[in-house]
Design an enzyme around this catalytic site. Structure first.
Site, PDB file in Angstrom:
ATOM      1  CG  LEU A  41       0.904  -2.309   2.222  1.00  0.00           C
ATOM      2  CD1 LEU A  41       2.186  -1.748   1.614  1.00  0.00           C
ATOM      3  CD2 LEU A  41      -0.258  -2.140   1.259  1.00  0.00           C
ATOM      4  CG  ASP A  42       4.611  -1.482   7.324  1.00  0.00           C
ATOM      5  OD1 ASP A  42       4.958  -2.659   7.551  1.00  0.00           O
ATOM      6  OD2 ASP A  42       5.415  -0.561   7.114  1.00  0.00           O
ATOM      7  CB  THR A  43      -1.212  -2.245  10.307  1.00  0.00           C
ATOM      8  OG1 THR A  43      -0.814  -3.599  10.558  1.00  0.00           O
ATOM      9  CG2 THR A  43      -2.670  -2.075  10.713  1.00  0.00           C
TER      10      THR A  43
END
Length: 225
Positions: A41-43
């Site tokens: 999951l992207d930052t």
């Protein structure tokens, strides 16, 4: 049976356990040895991240062949029209690949989510809206690229479900543990409840965890500032 960690990843947390110079990591929230993310999951995205120490379970969750659906609530800039929604549903040509058809609907009311820190910049002169987008892929920044391509830049992205597993009231930084039978896992992303009742754990684990279910998660309402 294999154990699965359901974690509500806060905004700004990077999906790794090793120390990072700029961002907090999973190690700041989960003190369980031998578990690793099943997918990423992207930052700058929030919401459900699954972790496990079981290789077969990790494969069944993250390998595209199993087509585990991923459900996102997406705040976009602009007022979506039906042509834009249909473009997202049909598949978007992003240059390096064409996305598979997605399930997309306009949320009539903003989701009752926690307040993001830092908050999304609010401009009175620029409208925004919320979409629910369900995909079975998970390529790099795919949802953000999809909405941008049809003229609806993403302001906030929250993943609320992966396959049959949902946030179900987990607040940012909280997690719960489930025991999962591989035989019960759906093979095509069907939202079929799995797992036993969660096991209570100390620390930041949710105080009153709920088992996975089909109903949409409910959160405390955070007023727009």
């Amino acid at each position: 049976m294999p154990q699965l960690i359901l974690f509500n990843k806060p905004y700004g947390v990077i999906c790794q356990f090793s120390q990072h110079e700029l961002h907090p990591t999973l190690k700041d929230h989960i003190d369980i040895p031998g578990v690793y993310p099943a997918g990423r999951l992207d930052t700058d995205s929030e919401g459900l991240l699954l972790l496990t120490g079981d290789g077969e379970l990790q494969h069944r969750i993250s390998d595209p062949r199993w087509k585990q659906s991923k459900t996102y609530w997406v705040q976009v800039e602009g007022t979506p029209v039906e042509e834009q929604l249909e473009a997202l549903r049909a598949g978007v040509n992003l240059g390096d690949f064409i996305t598979q058809p997605a399930e997309v609907r306009l949320l009539s009311e903003p989701p009752q989510l926690w307040e993001r820190k830092p908050p999304v910049r609010f401009r009175k002169t620029v409208p925004d809206a919320w979409l629910e987008i369900i995909i079975s892929e998970g390529k790099n920044r795919q949802v953000r690229r999809m909405t941008a391509k049809v003229g609806l830049p993403t302001l906030r992205l929250v993943r609320v479900a992966v396959g049959p597993w949902r946030l179900d009231g987990l607040q940012p930084g909280e997690f719960r543990r489930l025991e999962v039978s591989l035989a019960d896992l759906p093979r095509a992303g069907h939202a079929k409840p799995v797992g036993k009742a969660p096991v209570q754990q100390p620390g930041r684990q949710a105080a009153e965890p709920a088992p996975a279910r089909r109903a949409a998660p409910r959160f405390r309402f955070a007023k727009k500032s």
